[in-house]
Design an enzyme around this catalytic site. Structure first.
Site, PDB file in Angstrom:
ATOM      1  N   GLY A  80       0.834  -1.198   0.000  1.00  6.42           N
ATOM      2  CA  GLY A  80       0.000   0.000   0.000  1.00  6.42           C
ATOM      3  C   GLY A  80       0.861   1.236   0.000  1.00  6.42           C
ATOM      4  N   SER A  81       0.229   2.371  -0.219  1.00  5.34           N
ATOM      5  CA  SER A  81       0.974   3.622  -0.134  1.00  5.34           C
ATOM      6  C   SER A  81       0.014   4.722   0.259  1.00  5.34           C
ATOM      7  CB  SER A  81       1.650   3.941  -1.460  1.00  5.34           C
ATOM      8  OG  SER A  81       0.703   3.924  -2.497  1.00  5.34           O
ATOM      9  N   GLY A  82       0.574   5.806   0.752  1.00  5.90           N
ATOM     10  CA  GLY A  82      -0.224   6.959   1.126  1.00  5.90           C
ATOM     11  C   GLY A  82       0.313   8.159   0.376  1.00  5.90           C
ATOM     12  N   TYR A  83       0.311   9.301   1.022  1.00 10.05           N
ATOM     13  CA  TYR A  83       0.750  10.537   0.401  1.00 10.05           C
ATOM     14  C   TYR A  83       2.260  10.524   0.138  1.00 10.05           C
ATOM     15  CZ  TYR A  83       0.847  15.585  -0.325  1.00 10.05           C
ATOM     16  OH  TYR A  83       1.003  16.834  -0.853  1.00 10.05           O
ATOM     17  N   LYS A  91       4.687   7.687   1.497  1.00  9.60           N
ATOM     18  CA  LYS A  91       5.461   6.443   1.572  1.00  9.60           C
ATOM     19  C   LYS A  91       4.797   5.285   0.825  1.00  9.60           C
ATOM     20  CE  LYS A  91       5.031   7.615   5.848  1.00  9.60           C
ATOM     21  NZ  LYS A  91       4.755   7.386   7.258  1.00  9.60           N
ATOM     22  N   ALA A  92       5.633   4.319   0.444  1.00  9.13           N
ATOM     23  CA  ALA A  92       5.117   3.073  -0.139  1.00  9.13           C
ATOM     24  C   ALA A  92       5.603   1.931   0.734  1.00  9.13           C
ATOM     25  CB  ALA A  92       5.610   2.899  -1.563  1.00  9.13           C
ATOM     26  N   LYS A 129       9.404  -0.027   4.262  1.00 16.37           N
ATOM     27  CA  LYS A 129       8.760   1.251   3.976  1.00 16.37           C
ATOM     28  C   LYS A 129       9.801   2.204   3.407  1.00 16.37           C
ATOM     29  CE  LYS A 129       5.256   2.586   6.976  1.00 16.37           C
ATOM     30  NZ  LYS A 129       4.593   3.450   7.990  1.00 16.37           N
ATOM     31  N   ASP A 135      -2.904  13.084  12.398  1.00 13.83           N
ATOM     32  CA  ASP A 135      -3.621  12.394  11.337  1.00 13.83           C
ATOM     33  C   ASP A 135      -4.044  11.038  11.891  1.00 13.83           C
ATOM     34  OD1 ASP A 135      -4.663  11.522   8.997  1.00 13.83           O
ATOM     35  OD2 ASP A 135      -2.778  11.422   7.898  1.00 13.83           O
TER      36      ASP A 135
END
Ligand SMILES: Nc1ncnc2c1ncn2[C@@H]1O[C@H](COP(=O)(O)OP(=O)(O)OP(=O)(O)O)[C@@H](O)[C@H]1O
Ligand SMILES: *[C@@H]1O[C@H](CO)[C@@H](O)[C@H](O)[C@H]1NC(C)=O
Ligand SMILES: *[C@@H]1O[C@H](CO)[C@@H](O)[C@H](O)[C@H]1NC(C)=O
Ligand SMILES: *[C@@H]1O[C@H](CO)[C@@H](O)[C@H](O)[C@H]1NC(C)=O
Ligand SMILES: *[C@@H]1O[C@H](CO)[C@@H](O)[C@H](O)[C@H]1NC(C)=O
Length: 327
Positions: free
Chosen positions: A22-25, A27-28, A43, A155
């Site tokens: 998965g990834s966010g804004y 990091k992957a 990560k 967050d």
């Protein structure tokens, strides 16, 4: 993994079965298998992610933008290390390596978890959901009394957490903050949420009292407790569970009291005391049989969370056959 030597770049040299998780804004995350066979999470800054992408578009400085993004990963790594706890994802190690165009790229090596899927959680047993809420209570208690001070997660959404063996653990700590909010009066101490605002007292020392811990608590209420705690709970535990949901939704309790009440639910459940007042059955109806198993394991699949060890009775029922089931 576990206590013992830290993992470093050497551990990453011969990993197998790399899979994107998965990834966010910024990091992957990838899942890999170490030569010993253990699966871990890696990560790194996501080179095709929004954070790096928008920075490069604005400033055209790939190395500088990388460093800015990697700072978040570095901060998270330091916090994982300093905040060690059963409900904080375990850091196994890290590796700095040169990539094609960027020197010293950082990869962190951590415990592997599974993403928190709210829809899925709503379909699991109350016991599984309670375990998650209790994990969260213990985590928030630890964060409020951490060696760094009272830590708040700015967050705070389910995606900042993962599940490891049914326990909730925080993984994304780049938006954690330790400093309390300075104030001159309580009008400086407003906790804002989409559905509700709270005004907290301003202490004589000029800090908003308990703001960090209360921000965490209300978020725990609005993202987890309100959905997971009461639904299909044992009836005799409902009043206590409802009072936990209400008190966290109103911020009438701090983290200490909230955890004490969650632990009380655990105690009532574990000891079987919760059965004494219920009409559904009394404790005398149950007997402890150590090391026993159900020989045929022929219980129905739909109410059990153990999908591998049940018979598909419902299939037989729906075809209205009445004969022994052979799977
Ligand atoms: N240890 C792990 N095991 C399994 N999945 C993980 C792990 N850590 C993170 N993930 C998954 O990868 C996703 C991205 O990780 P992370 O939240 O750290 O990145 P981010 O860029 O900071 O995201 P965000 O934009 O949400 O802040 C998470 O939403 C989570 O589902
Ligand atoms: C890497 O792993 C493969 C497959 O397990 C193995 O055949 C190989 O010898 C390993 N190489 C090193 C350098 O350890
Ligand atoms: C909370 O406060 C903000 C800013 O003062 C305001 O715009 C918002 O309407 C308030 N929300 C609620 C639910 O009261
Ligand atoms: C808490 O309980 C009070 C009294 O029953 C009710 O008015 C209030 O809406 C409840 N708050 C939450 C967040 O459930
Ligand atoms: C069961 O009933 C007793 C006596 O009324 C009470 O003290 C106790 O708290 C109750 N337990 C639960 C789990 O509701």
């Amino acid at each position: 993994p576990g206590p013992g030597p830290r993992l470093g770049c050497a551990a990453l040299r011969n990993v197998s079965g790399a899979q994107y998780v998965g990834s966010g804004y910024t990091k992957a995350v990838y899942r890999v298998r170490l030569p010993g066979g253990a699966a871990v999470a890696l990560k790194a800054v996501d080179f095709s992610g929004h954070d790096l992408g928008s920075c490069v578009r604005e400033f055209g400085a790939r190395r500088g933008c990388y460093r800015l993004a990697a700072h978040k990963l570095l901060k998270e790594m330091v916090l994982l290390e300093r905040l060690r706890h059963p409900n904080v994802l375990q850091l196994y190690g890290y590796c700095y390596q040169d990539s094609e165009d960027i020197p010293d790229t950082l990869t962190t090596i951590t415990e592997l978890g599974a993403p928190v899927e709210m829809i899925q959680l709503l379909q699991t047993s109350w016991e599984d959901r309670f375990r998650i809420c209790l994990s969260l209570g213990r985590l928030l208690h630890h964060l409020a009394h951490s060696p760094l001070g009272s830590v708040t997660l700015l967050d705070f959404r389910p995606r900042q957490f993962v599940l490891v063996d049914g326990e909730l653990k925080v993984t994304d700590l780049d938006d954690a903050r330790v400093e309390e909010t300075p104030c001159t009066s309580s009008t400086d101490c407003i906790l804002e949420f989409p559905a509700r605002n709270f005004t907290l007292p301003c202490s004589a020392q000029g800090w908003c009292e308990g703001m960090n811990e209360k921000r965490n608590l209300y978020n725990a209420y609005r993202f987890f407790f309100t959905y997971l705690l009461p639904h299909s709970a044992p009836p005799s535990l409902r009043p206590l569970l409802d009072s936990i949901v209400n008190a966290t939704g109103e911020l009438t309790w701090g983290v200490d009291e909230t955890l004490a009440q969650l632990e009380k639910v655990l105690h009532l459940y574990r000891s079987g005391q919760y059965l004494q007042n219920s009409t559904a059955g009394s404790r005398a109806d149950y007997q402890r049989l150590p090391d026993s198993t159900v020989p045929q394991e022929d219980y129905r699949c739909w109410p059990t969370s153990n999908r591998e060890r049940c018979h598909r009775l419902e299939e037989v029922e729906s075809s209205s056959q009445i004969s022994p089931v052979v799977q």
